[in-house]
Write an enzyme that holds these catalytic residues in place. Structure first.
Site, PDB file in Angstrom:
ATOM      1  N   GLU A 114      -9.312  -5.343   7.311  1.00  0.00           N
ATOM      2  CA  GLU A 114      -9.235  -5.978   5.989  1.00  0.00           C
ATOM      3  C   GLU A 114      -8.441  -7.291   5.957  1.00  0.00           C
ATOM      4  O   GLU A 114      -8.093  -7.768   4.875  1.00  0.00           O
ATOM      5  CB  GLU A 114      -8.673  -5.007   4.929  1.00  0.00           C
ATOM      6  CG  GLU A 114      -9.497  -3.744   4.734  1.00  0.00           C
ATOM      7  CD  GLU A 114     -10.756  -3.934   3.896  1.00  0.00           C
ATOM      8  OE1 GLU A 114     -11.011  -5.062   3.441  1.00  0.00           O
ATOM      9  OE2 GLU A 114     -11.476  -2.932   3.711  1.00  0.00           O
ATOM     10  N   HIS A 162      -4.377   2.140  -0.007  1.00  0.00           N
ATOM     11  CA  HIS A 162      -5.373   2.967  -0.679  1.00  0.00           C
ATOM     12  C   HIS A 162      -5.646   4.232   0.128  1.00  0.00           C
ATOM     13  O   HIS A 162      -5.597   4.225   1.359  1.00  0.00           O
ATOM     14  CB  HIS A 162      -6.681   2.185  -0.839  1.00  0.00           C
ATOM     15  CG  HIS A 162      -6.511   0.858  -1.511  1.00  0.00           C
ATOM     16  ND1 HIS A 162      -6.211  -0.288  -0.806  1.00  0.00           N
ATOM     17  CD2 HIS A 162      -6.591   0.505  -2.816  1.00  0.00           C
ATOM     18  CE1 HIS A 162      -6.109  -1.302  -1.657  1.00  0.00           C
ATOM     19  NE2 HIS A 162      -6.332  -0.847  -2.888  1.00  0.00           N
ATOM     20  N   ASP A 189      -3.608  -4.489   3.992  1.00  0.00           N
ATOM     21  CA  ASP A 189      -3.062  -4.387   2.631  1.00  0.00           C
ATOM     22  C   ASP A 189      -2.008  -3.283   2.510  1.00  0.00           C
ATOM     23  O   ASP A 189      -1.404  -3.110   1.444  1.00  0.00           O
ATOM     24  CB  ASP A 189      -4.162  -4.243   1.582  1.00  0.00           C
ATOM     25  CG  ASP A 189      -4.871  -2.891   1.553  1.00  0.00           C
ATOM     26  OD1 ASP A 189      -4.317  -1.887   2.044  1.00  0.00           O
ATOM     27  OD2 ASP A 189      -5.997  -2.831   1.028  1.00  0.00           O
ATOM     28  N   HIS A 248     -12.599  -1.778   6.046  1.00  0.00           N
ATOM     29  CA  HIS A 248     -12.086  -0.506   6.546  1.00  0.00           C
ATOM     30  C   HIS A 248     -13.141   0.588   6.615  1.00  0.00           C
ATOM     31  O   HIS A 248     -12.858   1.670   7.139  1.00  0.00           O
ATOM     32  CB  HIS A 248     -10.898  -0.044   5.692  1.00  0.00           C
ATOM     33  CG  HIS A 248      -9.855   0.686   6.484  1.00  0.00           C
ATOM     34  ND1 HIS A 248      -8.590   0.948   6.004  1.00  0.00           N
ATOM     35  CD2 HIS A 248      -9.878   1.222   7.722  1.00  0.00           C
ATOM     36  CE1 HIS A 248      -7.888   1.600   6.916  1.00  0.00           C
ATOM     37  NE2 HIS A 248      -8.647   1.779   7.966  1.00  0.00           N
ATOM     38  N   ASP A 251      -2.107   2.200   4.794  1.00  0.00           N
ATOM     39  CA  ASP A 251      -3.008   1.594   3.814  1.00  0.00           C
ATOM     40  C   ASP A 251      -2.370   1.676   2.429  1.00  0.00           C
ATOM     41  O   ASP A 251      -1.598   2.603   2.152  1.00  0.00           O
ATOM     42  CB  ASP A 251      -4.330   2.376   3.818  1.00  0.00           C
ATOM     43  CG  ASP A 251      -5.523   1.607   3.276  1.00  0.00           C
ATOM     44  OD1 ASP A 251      -5.344   0.802   2.343  1.00  0.00           O
ATOM     45  OD2 ASP A 251      -6.627   1.823   3.775  1.00  0.00           O
ATOM     46  N   HIS A 274     -16.005   0.744   1.812  1.00  0.00           N
ATOM     47  CA  HIS A 274     -14.667   0.603   2.385  1.00  0.00           C
ATOM     48  C   HIS A 274     -13.632   1.419   1.609  1.00  0.00           C
ATOM     49  O   HIS A 274     -12.503   1.580   2.080  1.00  0.00           O
ATOM     50  CB  HIS A 274     -14.247  -0.875   2.493  1.00  0.00           C
ATOM     51  CG  HIS A 274     -13.822  -1.522   1.204  1.00  0.00           C
ATOM     52  ND1 HIS A 274     -12.973  -2.608   1.175  1.00  0.00           N
ATOM     53  CD2 HIS A 274     -14.133  -1.261  -0.081  1.00  0.00           C
ATOM     54  CE1 HIS A 274     -12.783  -2.973  -0.082  1.00  0.00           C
ATOM     55  NE2 HIS A 274     -13.480  -2.173  -0.858  1.00  0.00           N
ATOM     56  N   ASP A 315      -8.581   5.686   0.267  1.00  0.00           N
ATOM     57  CA  ASP A 315      -9.940   5.562   0.817  1.00  0.00           C
ATOM     58  C   ASP A 315     -10.654   6.908   0.879  1.00  0.00           C
ATOM     59  O   ASP A 315     -11.343   7.230   1.844  1.00  0.00           O
ATOM     60  CB  ASP A 315      -9.912   4.894   2.192  1.00  0.00           C
ATOM     61  CG  ASP A 315      -9.566   3.416   2.105  1.00  0.00           C
ATOM     62  OD1 ASP A 315      -9.619   2.854   1.003  1.00  0.00           O
ATOM     63  OD2 ASP A 315      -9.236   2.821   3.151  1.00  0.00           O
ATOM     64  N   ASP A 363      -4.699  -0.903   7.829  1.00  0.00           N
ATOM     65  CA  ASP A 363      -5.260  -1.825   6.848  1.00  0.00           C
ATOM     66  C   ASP A 363      -4.148  -2.801   6.479  1.00  0.00           C
ATOM     67  O   ASP A 363      -3.055  -2.390   6.080  1.00  0.00           O
ATOM     68  CB  ASP A 363      -5.719  -1.040   5.616  1.00  0.00           C
ATOM     69  CG  ASP A 363      -6.466  -1.898   4.596  1.00  0.00           C
ATOM     70  OD1 ASP A 363      -6.038  -3.038   4.347  1.00  0.00           O
ATOM     71  OD2 ASP A 363      -7.452  -1.405   4.025  1.00  0.00           O
TER      72      ASP A 363
END
Length: 318
Positions: free
Chosen positions: A277, A131, A234, A102, A129, A146, A133, A232
């Protein structure tokens, strides 16, 4: 009237995991191709040009230097992504970037923001996402880039990435909505709050539901807005999407994710996409890639909706 949805799409592969510790995201572009991405989009009436994979530096797996791991490699990959995405938009096509880790969102979103500035269009980014980030080298325990792309887009990071598109910061708090967040480092959380980023985390989705979340995330979207989706994989619950390196339990279900994508499609403003990802090395018979393709189809109008578009009448029972 809604801005016309582009009917021509360019697939851009960016096979790198230089921004991450774990290997495997570099195989993500081919996994989505194998899962039938082009065929699925063409079945929706879209003209798809697969530009193949960008040719960037190999992953060196070096330890962090001055707080950043593989900075030179990540910067070069993002430069290549920036050029490819910008050129695609300039040609009137919708760029669909296939990652890769990412950190590539820096190059992609910098290019989209540049395109919007030049045409006087407002940019809205949806960051899907697990996360935030929003790490920096001072906050990151790993130095992996990332985990830093949003911070870089806000102007906090190495100069080569922060000013990639010739303008910094690329984003401010009004331009981005983060959705599905559920794993944030303590220092990173404080930093996100300081910047005033609007975050619809998983507790918000649990309490308010996916529909209300997306209505708020898409609120005030202007007639001429350019909507960028940075997805993403995830973001999804690992029960349905195991093929990622950084699984975090408690993500959106299949139906919640489908609703998110369908509501984005309903806006008619979708202008560019990242899919990041995906790690086939950790997947189960390409299951996660197939799900990613399914959700991308929904961004382009595939729907499970059975009722008539105008009315309230549902489908008749059998």
């Amino acid at each position: 009237m809604s801005a016309p949805r582009p009917r021509a799409i360019s697939l851009i592969g960016a096979p790198t995991d230089a921004g991450a510790s774990d290997r495997g995201a570099s195989m993500g572009p081919e996994a989505m191709r194998v899962a039938g991405l082009r065929r699925a989009l063409e079945a929706r009436g879209l003209a798809v040009h697969d530009l193949g994979n960008l040719n960037g530096p190999q992953h060196a797996s070096a330890p962090p230097v001055d707080g950043y791991r593989n900075l030179a490699e990540v910067t070069e990959w993002n430069r290549l992504v920036h050029e490819a995405v910008y050129d695609t938009l300039a040609a009137g096509r919708l760029p669909l970037l296939l990652g890769g880790d990412h950190s590539l969102g820096i190059g992609s979103i910098s290019a989209v923001a540049r395109h919007c500035r030049e045409r006087g269009r407002a940019l809205r980014v949806l960051w899907l996402d697990a996360h935030a980030d929003f790490n920096t080298r001072e906050l990151s325990p790993s130095g992996n880039l990332h985990g830093m792309p949003v911070a870089c887009l806000f102007g906090f990071g190495p100069e080569a990435l922060v000013r990639l598109g010739g303008h910094a910061p690329v984003l401010d708090r009004h331009a981005i909505r983060q959705i599905g967040i559920r794993s944030v480092d303590a220092g990173e959380k404080r930093f996100v709050h300081e910047q005033g980023v609007e975050v619809f985390d998983m507790r918000f989705i649990d309490e308010m539901g996916a529909r209300a979340t997306m209505e708020l995330a898409l609120a005030d979207l202007g007639e001429d807005a350019h909507l960028h989706v940075s997805f993403d994989v995830d973001f999804l619950d690992p029960e349905i999407a195991p093929g990622v390196a950084t699984t975090v339990p408690g993500g959106p279900t299949y139906r919640e994710a489908q609703l998110c994508m369908e509501m984005i499609a309903d806006t008619g403003r979708l202008g560019s996409i990242d899919v990041m990802e995906l790690n086939p090395a950790l997947d189960e018979r390409n299951r996660t890639a197939a799900l990613a393709v399914d959700l991308i189809e929904s961004l382009f109008g595939k729907s499970t909706l059975m009722r008539e578009e105008r009315g309230r009448a549902g489908s008749k029972g059998r």
